[in-house]
Design an enzyme around this catalytic site. Sequence first.
Site, mmCIF file in Angstrom:
data_model
loop_
_atom_site.group_PDB
_atom_site.id
_atom_site.type_symbol
_atom_site.label_atom_id
_atom_site.label_comp_id
_atom_site.label_asym_id
_atom_site.label_seq_id
_atom_site.Cartn_x
_atom_site.Cartn_y
_atom_site.Cartn_z
ATOM 1 N N TYR A 140 -23.066 27.112 -1.596
ATOM 2 C CA TYR A 140 -23.100 26.533 -2.932
ATOM 3 C C TYR A 140 -22.685 25.064 -2.890
ATOM 4 O O TYR A 140 -23.400 24.186 -3.380
ATOM 5 C CB TYR A 140 -22.177 27.322 -3.859
ATOM 6 C CG TYR A 140 -21.990 26.706 -5.228
ATOM 7 C CD1 TYR A 140 -22.946 26.888 -6.220
ATOM 8 C CD2 TYR A 140 -20.853 25.956 -5.533
ATOM 9 C CE1 TYR A 140 -22.776 26.336 -7.494
ATOM 10 C CE2 TYR A 140 -20.674 25.400 -6.789
ATOM 11 C CZ TYR A 140 -21.642 25.587 -7.763
ATOM 12 O OH TYR A 140 -21.476 25.036 -9.000
ATOM 13 N N LYS A 144 -25.161 21.804 -3.242
ATOM 14 C CA LYS A 144 -24.893 20.942 -4.389
ATOM 15 C C LYS A 144 -24.817 19.483 -3.939
ATOM 16 O O LYS A 144 -25.326 18.572 -4.613
ATOM 17 C CB LYS A 144 -23.597 21.348 -5.073
ATOM 18 C CG LYS A 144 -23.711 22.484 -6.057
ATOM 19 C CD LYS A 144 -24.391 22.044 -7.341
ATOM 20 C CE LYS A 144 -24.271 23.082 -8.429
ATOM 21 N NZ LYS A 144 -24.933 22.675 -9.680
#
Length: 254
Positions: A140, A144
């Site tokens: 994640y 990102k």
Amino acid sequence: RRKVLVTGGGGYFGFRLGRELARQGMSVILLDLNKSPCDVPDGAIFYQSDIRDYPSLYKVCEGVDCIFHTASYGMSGPEQVISPHHLTKVKGHTRTRANRSIPRLVYTSTINVVFAGKPIEDGDEDSVAYVAPEVHIDHYSRTKAIAEQMVLSANGCSLKGLLQTCVLRPCGIYGPEERRHLHRVNVERRLFSFRFGDPQARMNWVHVDNLVLAHTLAAEALTPKRSCVASGQAYFINDGVSVNLFEWLTPLVS
């Protein structure tokens, strides 16, 4: 009447952002892979689709003036250890924007792009660097960071009109009916004694309403009316107060 698109519009934050944009009189498209958990507000329509489905994304972006890209994958739970195509975060906006002449893109990033466990004190957007890709402990955060850099590098592109982009980096989100951040941290709190070991640890949070306000202001700050002052910028978003996590969390989860 401006037309805007909110990807991840069925999620906790995305839905509330879309609701506020509709309240302001904009024509809002809420796009999400999952069905909306609430009734769609007046002035908005819900479109269920995968953001990685380019033909579908291209269709829904017709006439859109601004994209709020809040969709993401793997923030918590088992998804953190699964490596999906990170294109959920990075695909779609550049190519769709090129063909649809969308002038503005606000990307919802995370403080995790610069945080990997080591304390940050009095850091700001100019002084805190990206965490190296190999240092990130989950997909994640890593993806990102990749997406954020792609969005910022696309700022100023001139394909069919000039593209203005900016990035917002919220920390933990809280607010009415929030079930994801607080639930995860409550579980982790029970493990603090050996996972973190510092009962004086302090951190920043952001109320969902403040985060919605930050996004609406950022979008406005990408317009010529505001001299595009947010163009190419990244901003940390929080309530402006650091709190002791143990003391702050107790009344919320006890």
